[in-house]
Design an enzyme around this catalytic site. Structure first.
Site, PDB file in Angstrom:
ATOM      1  N   HIS A 199      15.374 -28.447 -43.327  1.00 29.49           N
ATOM      2  CA  HIS A 199      15.226 -27.952 -44.699  1.00 29.49           C
ATOM      3  C   HIS A 199      16.325 -28.461 -45.629  1.00 29.49           C
ATOM      4  CE1 HIS A 199      13.246 -25.739 -47.658  1.00 29.49           C
ATOM      5  NE2 HIS A 199      13.243 -24.526 -47.159  1.00 29.49           N
TER       6      HIS A 199
ATOM      7  N   ASP B 251      11.520 -30.263 -48.178  1.00 29.01           N
ATOM      8  CA  ASP B 251      11.153 -28.958 -48.736  1.00 29.01           C
ATOM      9  C   ASP B 251       9.892 -28.428 -48.061  1.00 29.01           C
ATOM     10  OD1 ASP B 251       8.900 -30.129 -50.153  1.00 29.01           O
ATOM     11  OD2 ASP B 251      10.422 -31.006 -51.477  1.00 29.01           O
TER      12      ASP B 251
END
Ligand code: COA
Length: 434
Positions: free
Chosen positions: A405, A409
């Site tokens: 992450h 995204d």
């Protein structure tokens, strides 16, 4: 209450109607079995609860004076420095006295409650007294019943023995004329439990982390630095299963070992074409993303030597049959322990089919320096609605993908999984490089 010696003398004078049984230890407890009309009172003592515990605190009483209790009913909960234990009754009867208040210390071997035993429920009524002084002793024999000897007991005792799969001929009866009482069964069970525990001497074992496990240790420790974004979805695999079944009916497909995997590998590669950030690595500075030119897809594999992740190279160039051939070659190498160093290097993305073992949901962990992984659960046929709201059987499989992450995204990961899903649900898309 009469001093114990007086009680002893008293029963002795009753003659044949009184049978006196002494504890086989040189102290305190003596059980007097008398003919049916004497109501008995038992001092139910706190038995040894193991782990060397000698004293406990009374945490809670589940009974009060006047309550009727049956064997196995909960009496109280006690707490030691090691454990909390629920004490259950060994007798049927009425509670006459609680020997402690809540939070008082109770000692093992000392009376906990007095119970007036239930004349109907017991074979014989019993009076038990507690005394510190030793008196004339006659130990209970611990030998087995003689072979061929008739076993005497009431039906409820026989049922209890059956329930615990106890051979009644191995239980020594302490009732009238050698009858086996519920108490004898309970004692027998207690002894058995002690033997079970003492047989299980478990030793600790230390061994070095090596081989594939060592590699796993390193990559998984590195993975701890990665914030994982995990995204899961259900994929319908009915059409894919049908396709596999059809291929197996064709002459070319009959000897083919063709599982779900080559299709998922191809679908993943096609989806990686669209979302190349998932086929990437982070450089050591952590400041650059290296987009990898090849789709080198690692396959998590359960081998005898542990978890290995051999890699199918250049998947973007391979047909499903070529992927299948390479997968089967690697499965064979895993089975024979003949992976080459090249087989195990340069992966850019990973697929774990843990569903081959079983399970529905998972949270896969990224293999550094890669940035994404997907895992498949087991496919299963479940009821679902069709467009006309009819319930129909559908074969589904849960897929979970994890992405780093820091650079990927959630929306990108979700789109990647949806692209993959579409191809699996409509397998002809696999051949159109969608
Ligand atoms: N759901 C339902 N059935 C499955 C399945 C799944 N997810 N995965 C495999 N199967 C079926 C196959 O279709 C095959 O059935 P078939 O003979 O009727 O075609 C059978 O189970 C055996 O499959 P397998 O030999 O395991 O082949 P595969 O190509 O599906 O999987 C490996 C190959 C190497 C991935 C697999 O054997 C394996 O090792 N999986 C464990 C991965 C693992 O340990 N992951 C954890 C990492 S931490």
């Amino acid at each position: 209450m009469l001093p114990s010696r007086d009680i002893y003398t008293f029963f002795k004078h009753i003659g044949n109607s009184a049978k006196i049984i002494f504890s086989n230890k040189n102290h305190v407890v003596r059980n007097f079995y008398v003919s049916a009309n004497y109501a008995g009172q038992v001092s139910f003592k706190l038995s040894d609860i193991g782990e060397g515990i000698r004293e406990v605190t009374i945490k809670e009483w589940f009974v009060k004076v006047g309550d009727k209790v049956a064997q196995f009913d909960e009496i109280c909960e006690v707490q030691s420095d090691k454990a909390s234990v629920t004490i259950t009754s060994r007798y049927d009867g009425i509670i006459k006295k609680l020997h402690y208040k809540i939070d008082e210390m109770a000692s093992v071997g000392r009376p906990l409650v007095d119970i007036e035993t239930d004349a109907e429920g017991q074979e014989q009524e019993k009076v038990q007294v507690t005394n510190e002084e030793p008196v004339e002793e006659k130990p209970i024999e611990t030998s087995k019943n003689e072979p061929g000897m008739e076993v005497l007991c009431i039906p409820s005792v026989r049922r209890l023995a059956k329930e615990y799969k106890i051979d009644l001929s191995s239980v020594k009866g302490t009732g009238k004329a050698g009858r086996i009482l519920k108490e004898d069964i309970l004692k027998y069970l207690e002894k058995g439990a002690v033997h079970e525990v003492s047989r299980e001497v478990l030793h600790d074992k230390t061994e070095p982390i090596k081989g594939f496990q060592k590699a796993m240790f390193k990559t998984m420790t590195d993975a701890l630095k990665i914030p994982h974004f995990v995204y899961s979805d259900e994929i319908t695999v009915s059409k894919l299963s049908e396709l596999r079944r059809t291929i197996k009916t064709l002459p070319e497909g009959q000897d083919l070992k063709l599982s779900f995997m080559p299709f998922f590998i191809k679908a993943a590669s096609n989806a990686l074409q669209r979302y190349p950030v998932l086929n990437a690595t982070l450089d050591t500075s952590g400041e650059n993303i290296v987009y990898k030119g090849q789709h080198n897809i690692g396959i998590a594999m359960d081998t005898k030597a542990g978890l290995a992740v051999p890699v199918i190279k250049n998947v973007q160039k391979l047909t499903i049959i070529e992927i299948n051939n390479e997968l089967n070659r690697l499965i064979a190498s895993g089975r024979n322990g003949t992976f080459s160093p090249q087989d195990l290097s340069d992966g850019t993305f990973t697929i774990s089919n843990i569903g081959a073992i079983g399970g529905t949901y998972m949270k896969p962990i990224i293999m550094t320096p890669q940035v994404a992984i997907i895992a498949l659960g087991t496919s299963q046929v479940v009821p679902r609605f069709d467009d006309a709201n009819n319930v129909i059987p559908v074969e589904v499989l849960n897929l979970s993908g994890a992405a780093d992450h820091r650079i990927i995204d959630g929306a990108t990961m979700a789109r990647f999984v949806q692209t993959l899903k579409k191809q699996i649900q409509e397998p002809y898309l696999l051949f159109l490089n969608q």
